[in-house]
Design an enzyme around this catalytic site. Structure first.
Site, mmCIF file in Angstrom:
data_model
loop_
_atom_site.group_PDB
_atom_site.id
_atom_site.type_symbol
_atom_site.label_atom_id
_atom_site.label_comp_id
_atom_site.label_asym_id
_atom_site.label_seq_id
_atom_site.Cartn_x
_atom_site.Cartn_y
_atom_site.Cartn_z
ATOM 1 N N HIS A 116 -14.708 -4.050 2.595
ATOM 2 C CA HIS A 116 -13.994 -5.200 2.024
ATOM 3 C C HIS A 116 -13.466 -4.801 0.645
ATOM 4 C CE1 HIS A 116 -12.866 -9.339 1.477
ATOM 5 N NE2 HIS A 116 -13.346 -9.245 0.251
ATOM 6 N N GLU A 187 -12.054 2.620 -1.675
ATOM 7 C CA GLU A 187 -12.211 2.522 -0.221
ATOM 8 C C GLU A 187 -12.276 3.876 0.476
ATOM 9 O OE1 GLU A 187 -9.959 -0.472 1.878
ATOM 10 O OE2 GLU A 187 -9.358 -1.384 0.009
HETATM 11 C C1 GRF Z 1 -8.251 -2.437 3.525
HETATM 12 O O1 GRF Z 1 -7.926 -2.902 2.256
HETATM 13 C C2 GRF Z 1 -9.650 -2.843 3.890
HETATM 14 O O2 GRF Z 1 -10.508 -2.915 2.804
HETATM 15 C C3 GRF Z 1 -9.450 -4.218 4.455
HETATM 16 O O3 GRF Z 1 -8.212 -4.150 5.133
HETATM 17 C C4 GRF Z 1 -7.398 -3.095 4.600
HETATM 18 C C5 GRF Z 1 -7.065 -2.180 5.743
HETATM 19 O O4 GRF Z 1 -6.174 -1.161 5.416
HETATM 20 N N1 GRF Z 1 -10.591 -4.621 5.246
HETATM 21 P P1 GRF Z 1 -5.955 0.051 6.406
HETATM 22 O O5 GRF Z 1 -5.547 -0.492 7.764
HETATM 23 O O6 GRF Z 1 -7.231 0.838 6.487
HETATM 24 O O7 GRF Z 1 -4.847 0.843 5.787
#
Ligand code: GRF
Length: 207
Positions: A116, A187
């Site tokens: 998240h 992330e």
């Molecule tokens: C990311 O920001 C993740 O944290 C959220 O949704 C987004 C997904 O991005 N849950 P991606 O598809 O991985 O580029």
């Protein structure tokens, strides 16, 4: 489940671009993830670029939509079928935008992780997804945000926290700019690390 080479079989569920999926695939290639291997990618949205990324990496990729399945129950049954077929031991939600039922999450207790894009418990739960999370953080005026990896239970973004990383909010940030910084600095860094740690833990528990 654990395969013959002592790796946890991972399924990645996506709904969109799949940059987190890409970070996970890269981490498998570079040796950051050694205790698990991505065996299947499932999208609940037709045309999700994540499916292309999987195909490019030679990983079986499937699209299963709730609409085509007819109901949430039927959708989850089809997902479970794929998970069983690939003997999956860890389910990774990487930008997967469908809420899973309590039947599903309790069936895979401590076997589902999600990322998240905020420091939970801030800006999380129902309605906080994608850019909305970063819009809310900027509207509140927080000076620090970040990302959280957590186990998934029946409460949206409510499961046990595994890893977090803080990211600075800068003067003049737009939601898009902040989203990108959170992805790059948090992330794509902590998701692969957490997946490795969780897979290693699963392997230890099997010994
Ligand atoms: C990311 O920001 C993740 O944290 C959220 O949704 C987004 C997904 O991005 N849950 P991606 O598809 O991985 O580029």
């Amino acid at each position: 489940m654990v395969d013959r080479n002592q790796k946890v079989n991972i399924a990645v569920l996506v709904s969109g671009g799949g940059t987190n999926l890409q970070a996970i695939l890269d981490a498998c290639g570079s040796g950051i993830i050694t205790s698990g291997e991505v065996r299947v990618v499932i999208s609940n949205k037709a045309g999700a670029y994540g499916l292309e990324r999987a195909k490019k990496a030679g990983i079986p990729a499937f699209c299963i939509t709730r609409k085509e399945a007819g109901s949430q129950e039927a959708f989850e049954e089809q997902v479970i079928e794929k998970l069983e077929e690939h003997e999956i031991g860890l389910i990774v939600l990487a930008g997967f935008l469908s809420i899973l039922s309590e039947e599903f999450t309790s069936r895979y207790d401590h076997r589902i992780v999600n990322i998240h894009p905020s420091l939970i418990p801030s800006f999380c739960g129902s309605g906080y997804y994608g850019l909305k999370v970063h819009e809310a953080a900027l509207a509140k005026g927080v000076k620090v945000t970040g990302a959280t990896v957590h186990y998934v239970n029946e409460i949206p973004d409510g499961g046990e926290i595994i890893m977090q990383k803080a990211v600075e909010v800068k003067e003049g940030d737009t939601p898009e700019v902040l989203q990108r910084r959170v992805m790059e600095q948090a992330e794509w860094v902590i998701f692969p690390k957490t997946i490795e740690a969780v897979c290693a833990k699963i392997l230890r528990e099997k010994e």
